[in-house]
Design an enzyme around this catalytic site. Structure first.
Site, mmCIF file in Angstrom:
data_model
loop_
_atom_site.group_PDB
_atom_site.id
_atom_site.type_symbol
_atom_site.label_atom_id
_atom_site.label_comp_id
_atom_site.label_asym_id
_atom_site.label_seq_id
_atom_site.Cartn_x
_atom_site.Cartn_y
_atom_site.Cartn_z
ATOM 1 C CG HIS A 119 8.450 -34.004 -23.857
ATOM 2 N ND1 HIS A 119 8.495 -34.940 -24.102
ATOM 3 C CD2 HIS A 119 9.468 -33.134 -24.201
ATOM 4 C CE1 HIS A 119 9.870 -35.184 -24.814
ATOM 5 N NE2 HIS A 119 10.297 -34.171 -24.592
ATOM 6 C CD GLU A 132 3.112 -8.376 -15.076
ATOM 7 O OE1 GLU A 132 2.846 -8.249 -13.936
ATOM 8 O OE2 GLU A 132 4.260 -8.325 -15.406
ATOM 9 C CB CYS A 158 -0.840 0.129 1.118
ATOM 10 S SG CYS A 158 -1.948 -1.549 1.218
ATOM 11 C CE LYS A 164 6.917 -7.428 -17.956
ATOM 12 N NZ LYS A 164 6.930 -8.447 -16.945
ATOM 13 C CD1 TRP A 217 -2.881 -5.132 -4.601
ATOM 14 C CD2 TRP A 217 -2.079 -6.070 -3.029
ATOM 15 N NE1 TRP A 217 -2.842 -6.381 -5.100
ATOM 16 C CE2 TRP A 217 -2.098 -6.894 -4.016
ATOM 17 C CE3 TRP A 217 -1.249 -6.575 -1.829
ATOM 18 C CZ2 TRP A 217 -1.952 -8.353 -4.073
ATOM 19 C CZ3 TRP A 217 -0.823 -7.997 -1.843
ATOM 20 C CH2 TRP A 217 -1.282 -8.716 -2.872
ATOM 21 C CG ASN A 219 2.584 -0.622 3.130
ATOM 22 O OD1 ASN A 219 1.916 -1.648 2.898
ATOM 23 N ND2 ASN A 219 3.828 -0.421 2.638
ATOM 24 N N GLY A 220 1.033 -2.862 5.378
ATOM 25 C CA GLY A 220 1.687 -4.092 6.224
ATOM 26 C C GLY A 220 0.555 -5.054 6.703
ATOM 27 N NE ARG A 245 4.102 2.013 -1.311
ATOM 28 C CZ ARG A 245 5.369 1.628 -0.859
ATOM 29 N NH1 ARG A 245 6.444 1.717 -1.833
ATOM 30 N NH2 ARG A 245 5.511 0.835 0.200
ATOM 31 C CE LYS A 302 7.414 -1.808 -10.504
ATOM 32 N NZ LYS A 302 7.500 -2.529 -11.938
ATOM 33 C CD GLU A 328 9.527 -10.773 -17.958
ATOM 34 O OE1 GLU A 328 9.354 -11.416 -16.704
ATOM 35 O OE2 GLU A 328 8.875 -9.568 -17.833
HETATM 36 C C1 AGP Z 1 6.635 -8.240 -12.929
HETATM 37 O O1 AGP Z 1 6.111 -7.644 -14.332
HETATM 38 C C2 AGP Z 1 5.735 -8.338 -12.066
HETATM 39 N N1 AGP Z 1 5.087 -6.893 -11.772
HETATM 40 C C3 AGP Z 1 6.140 -8.747 -10.663
HETATM 41 O O2 AGP Z 1 6.406 -10.263 -11.186
HETATM 42 C C4 AGP Z 1 7.605 -8.426 -10.235
HETATM 43 O O3 AGP Z 1 8.502 -8.867 -11.037
HETATM 44 C C5 AGP Z 1 7.760 -9.327 -8.707
HETATM 45 O O4 AGP Z 1 6.606 -8.911 -7.863
HETATM 46 C C6 AGP Z 1 8.997 -8.815 -8.175
HETATM 47 O O5 AGP Z 1 9.093 -7.485 -7.826
HETATM 48 P P1 AGP Z 1 10.319 -7.192 -7.340
HETATM 49 O O6 AGP Z 1 11.494 -7.132 -8.412
HETATM 50 O O7 AGP Z 1 10.187 -5.580 -6.978
HETATM 51 O O8 AGP Z 1 10.845 -7.938 -5.928
#
Ligand code: AGP
Length: 614
Positions: free
Chosen positions: A510, A494, A2, A491, A76, A102-103, A27, A609, A487
């Site tokens: 396979h 998400e 958050c 993308k 969040w 936050n937490g 955040r 994020k 990766e």
């Molecule tokens: C990546 O596009 C995502 N938003 C997510 O997987 C991110 O890489 C992951 O949460 C790790 O975040 P960090 O690198 O800040 O630790």
């Protein structure tokens, strides 16, 4: 995670707080809210939904709120659904205290039950955070001598992670903030103070900052002074530093979205990651974190463990290939969330690399702390100067990529992979291996080559229009391209919310080949190199089953013309760096598909994020 912000000074707080929440929106954006002291009362305004920070700003800007002390919060959701009811700030029973948090309060259920039983408390939300406001008000009712004292005694009952901001009608000239493992920064302006979860969100009026440490309780006064409980004025002065982020660097500028801005920033971000670290003349790599002790540990280690989450984990898979190929040292790559609970084996001869763009991902931090508890040297790779990871690691390498605000990690990935290549070359040197000059030159040339790849925007935009209704995406590659296939699939998952899968090319037969049917787009990474022939066979297998292949090839290579549905040419480069060179294709495709499917590309649903909770 958050976002929290606060303001204490001479200007009206509401719009300042709401703007701060817009800058913190990456955040968390399930909801946003502010609270200001308006004479004898606390006024609270909240909004819910992806655009809640902007909607809140619009709402409060039109009001005549005179209060010059207040707190704000982007949520969040962890406990309690995203809703106005669960949005922060939360008021105490008697509405004298407001809190943002936050937490996670681990023992909130017991605390709620205690307050309900002993104080006849009736709660208004389903959140854990709300108990904090009730606990602090209870301490005031018990006769606490100050708001700081009330916060201090209330927190003694609390177990868990927190960064909190508190205001109270009994103490209208101050905010009390407390930190335990969630970042909190104090910004210092002329006769005014700011509180924020992220330095990048400090307004230009803040020219100094002080990062709070675990256990700190700080009182921010309306007159622009602040006090750290139990610390002298000298201690406090020692904490003050210049604000590192250039004002506006974390703003959108004239870009449509942060995600596109950060994709296009990659050549510059990569230059910053490599700057001063490649010495072509002496065929060597310079990384300040390799002190004599770190060098000794890498010389004697017989294993490197790389930990991370999401995109950072995938960059770690590329790092494994580099370290094993360049330095011939075995590498394990672990998902931090699994590693932390897998009772890992420590032999005393391993070194850990922990990768985190934000430096605040709880899974990665906890995995690193576990290794450190066993005496393992842990180097951090992060983009955030002064982040928790940077403060707790045993040295490390900064990406210097500049603030990354979009939830999708883009420029951080390319910089992480480049830094891992540098670290692998450094380890190779330590183990007496010679660094291949062509590789060093190839790494050095990547920023300019990325600029060429980014020129494919229009071609990729057209692909997004063509495949916006596809059933799914399959991405595949071999060797150094394998981490990129994973990766790339992340993308496409998400941001445009596709059912997207990444595989090693050799794995298709396979099982995953069953995903291919007429019209399904399959993205094949087929650079010149030892895997090219086999990848061409994989492409044929997909085409034979009516799949439509988008092939990423080395420029000038005609092998897949007439076979693949679409060919995207990439500059000639060592195949080791394909993950850096080709990833913008996936990033741009993900971005434009997100727009085609009317997704919020900077704030995708259900995500944040950085995830500062496990
Ligand atoms: C990546 O596009 C995502 N938003 C997510 O997987 C991110 O890489 C992951 O949460 C790790 O975040 P960090 O690198 O800040 O630790």
């Amino acid at each position: 995670m958050c976002g929290i912000d606060g303001y204490a000074g001479k200007r009206k707080a509401a719009a300042i707080l709401a703007q701060g929440l817009i800058d913190l929106a990456y955040r968390g954006y399930d909801s946003a809210g502010i609270a200001t002291i308006e004479g004898p009362r606390i006024e609270i305004f909240k909004r819910e939904g992806n655009n809640s920070p902007e909607e809140l700003y619009k709402r409060v800007s039109g009001l005549t709120l005179a209060g010059t002390v207040g707190i704000g919060h982007n949520r969040w959701a962890t406990h309690g659904a995203p809703s106005v009811r669960n949005a922060h700030p939360h008021l105490s029973q008697g509405k004298r205290v407001a809190v943002v948090h936050n937490g996670i309060i681990d023992n909130f259920k017991a605390l709620r039950a205690e307050l309900e039983h002993e104080e006849n408390a009736s709660f208004r939300s389903d959140t854990d955070s709300e108990v904090l406001a009730y606990l602090i008000e209870r301490e005031l009712n018990f006769g606490a001598l100050s708001l700081e004292d009330a916060v201090h005694t209330a927190l003694a009952h609390v177990e868990g992670a927190y960064a909190i901001g508190v205001i109270c009608t009994d103490y209208p000239d101050q905010i009390v903030a407390a930190r335990n493992s969630s970042d909190l920064i104090i910004g210092v302006g002329e006769g005014e103070l700011f509180l924020t979860s992220d330095e990048a969100a400090l307004p230009t009026e803040a020219n100094l900052k002080a990062a709070m440490k675990d256990g700190d309780i700080v009182t921010l006064f309306q007159n622009g002074q602040f006090h750290i409980r139990g610390h002298s004025e000298e201690d406090k002065k020692r904490r003050l530093e210049k604000v590192c982020i250039m004002p506006g660097q974390s703003r959108l500028g004239n870009h449509a979205h942060f995600m596109l801005k950060e994709i296009l920033e990659q050549p510059e971000a990569l230059r910053n990651a490599l700057r001063g670290r490649i010495d072509l003349a002496h065929e060597t790599v310079r990384l300040g974190c390799f002190t004599p002790e770190v060098t000794r540990q890498f010389r004697t280690c017989d294993r490197v463990v790389i930990i991370g989450c999401g995109t950072s984990y995938y960059s770690g898979l590329a790092g494994k290939l580099y370290i094993e190929r360049f330095a011939r040292v075995p590498v394990d790559v672990a998902l931090a969330s699994e590693y932390h609970y897998s009772d890992p084996i420590f032999t005393g001869r391993e070194v850990v690399l922990s990768i985190s763009q934000s430096g605040t991902t709880a899974d990665t931090l906890n995995a690193m702390r576990l290794a450190q508890k066993h005496g393992v040297l842990c180097l951090g790779i992060t983009n955030r100067v002064g982040s928790t990871l940077a403060r707790e690691d045993d040295g490390g390498v900064y990406l210097h990529a500049g603030p990354e605000k979009a939830v999708a990690s883009t420029k951080a990935f390319t910089s992480q992979v480049a830094v891992l290549a540098l670290i692998a070359m450094k380890i190779a040197q330590i183990h007496g291996q010679r660094i291949d000059h062509a590789l060093l030159r190839g790494l050095d040339a990547l920023p300019s080559q990325l600029e060429l790849v980014l020129r494919h925007q229009e071609q990729i935009k057209a692909l997004a229009a063509r495949y916006k209704k596809a059933a799914r995406f399959v991405c595949f590659g071999r060797g150094y391209a394998m981490p990129l296939a994973l990766e790339g699939a992340l993308k496409l998952t998400e941001i445009p919310y596709f059912d997207a899968h990444g595989y090693a090319g050799g794995e298709l037969k396979h099982g995953p080949l069953a995903l291919i049917e007429r019209g399904v787009p399959a993205i094949a990474i087929v650079p010149k190199g030892p895997h090219q022939e086999k990848m061409i066979s994989n492409v044929r297998e997909v085409v034979a089953r009516k799949g439509e292949v988008i092939a990423l090839v080395t420029e000038g290579d005609q092998a897949l013309n007439g076979i693949a549905t679409e060919v995207i040419e990439l500059p000639e480069a060592p195949e080791e760096f394909i993950s850096i060179l080709a990833v913008p294709v996936f990033q741009l495709l993900s971005y434009y598909l997100g727009l085609e499917r009317e997704c919020n590309v900077d704030r995708p649903r259900n995500l944040a994020k950085s995830v500062t909770v496990e």
